[in-house]
Design an enzyme around this catalytic site. Sequence first.
Site, short mmCIF file in Angstrom:
data_model
loop_
_atom_site.label_atom_id
_atom_site.label_comp_id
_atom_site.label_asym_id
_atom_site.label_seq_id
_atom_site.Cartn_x
_atom_site.Cartn_y
_atom_site.Cartn_z
N LYS A 3 0.84 -1.20 0.00
CA LYS A 3 0.00 0.00 0.00
C LYS A 3 0.88 1.25 0.00
O LYS A 3 1.99 1.23 0.56
CB LYS A 3 -0.89 0.02 1.26
N HIS A 31 13.10 -2.44 -3.25
CA HIS A 31 12.43 -2.73 -4.51
C HIS A 31 13.31 -3.72 -5.27
O HIS A 31 14.53 -3.58 -5.29
CB HIS A 31 12.25 -1.43 -5.31
N GLU A 46 18.62 -9.29 -1.79
CA GLU A 46 17.85 -8.33 -0.97
C GLU A 46 18.12 -8.56 0.51
O GLU A 46 18.31 -7.61 1.27
CB GLU A 46 16.34 -8.51 -1.21
C1 GRF Z 1 10.69 -8.21 -2.21
O1 GRF Z 1 11.03 -8.69 -3.48
C2 GRF Z 1 10.84 -6.72 -2.16
O2 GRF Z 1 11.82 -6.23 -3.00
C3 GRF Z 1 9.49 -6.25 -2.60
O3 GRF Z 1 8.59 -7.17 -2.07
C4 GRF Z 1 9.24 -8.42 -1.88
C5 GRF Z 1 9.02 -8.82 -0.46
O4 GRF Z 1 9.46 -10.12 -0.24
N1 GRF Z 1 9.25 -4.90 -2.21
P1 GRF Z 1 9.42 -10.72 1.23
O5 GRF Z 1 8.00 -10.56 1.74
O6 GRF Z 1 10.40 -9.96 2.06
O7 GRF Z 1 9.81 -12.16 1.07
#
Ligand code: GRF
Length: 298
Positions: free
Chosen positions: A174, A192, A262
């Site tokens: 959101k 992201h 990430e």
């Molecule tokens: C990730 O790919 C992040 O970049 C995006 O949403 C996803 C979240 O993944 N904003 P998780 O819920 O942390 O596994």
Amino acid sequence: MKAQSLVSRFCSNPTTPSIPNTKKSFFQAPTPPSSAYFSQSRKWVSFKIQHSAPQRVWYNKQNGVEEVKDGTSHGNDLENGVRRKKLAVFVSGGGSNFKSIHEASLGGSVHGDIVVLVTNKRGCGGSVYARDNGIPVVLFPKTKDKPDGLAPNDLVAELRKFEVDFVLLAGYLKLIPVELIRAYPRSILNIHPSLLPAFGGKGYYGMKVHKAVIASGARFSGPTIHFVDEHYDTGRILAQSVVPVLAKDTAEELAARVLQEEHRLYVEVTTALCEERIIWREDGVPLIQSKENPSEYR
Ligand code: GRF
């Protein structure tokens, strides 16, 4: 330009240091003596160290807080006096980034504690993990279907009650309300799964991002961590990491490769955030100061 004027121009948060955008200072910023770094100087700005009382948390089901326990954990400061930070994480899905930051916090590499989880989906993986780990869960936003969710101003008040220093968006789908952005200037991060500004903005989420990357023929992708403003994916970029896009990649394979990166990157950035190593260049670009060599930035 003196530090004070840099601060008034670029730092709405007076605890945030700033550096000028000259080539010299970008690559070879003056290395302040470690003690001077935390006191007034011409180029470096003092940090106001606040020692907060141990956090007491309460139970309150009416206002969107589902489950609350005593959230107190390590109350220790770093050797240089930096206070341990309190973090709110926002999640809509599986919450794997949330989990990796939580584990890093418990393991001691992040000098902060996740004191509250905010979600728009009480049943999502992130919410379940929070409940299992005694982290209070707050429902946001309030909707027709979720009348017990919080309104924007109530969310801000709730985060204040938890004494939240920083907000980490980790797959929260959101748009963040302007009330929260104004209440937490330069204190809200998002991750992201593409190299912004490419493949970002409204509609670019989940597998759509990775499908678009593959279709474009881009040979590299990777996560971007950026500060949050009032639009999707347009805030100042703080950190990026590159992964290859392989010739035979499916969107799922690419997503898995990016997600792995990430986890590493968000922990690294959260570590720097909690240690007050985010430096704002004069033109408003945030940089991460190296811990080992404070004259280096990335
Ligand atoms: C990730 O790919 C992040 O970049 C995006 O949403 C996803 C979240 O993944 N904003 P998780 O819920 O942390 O596994």
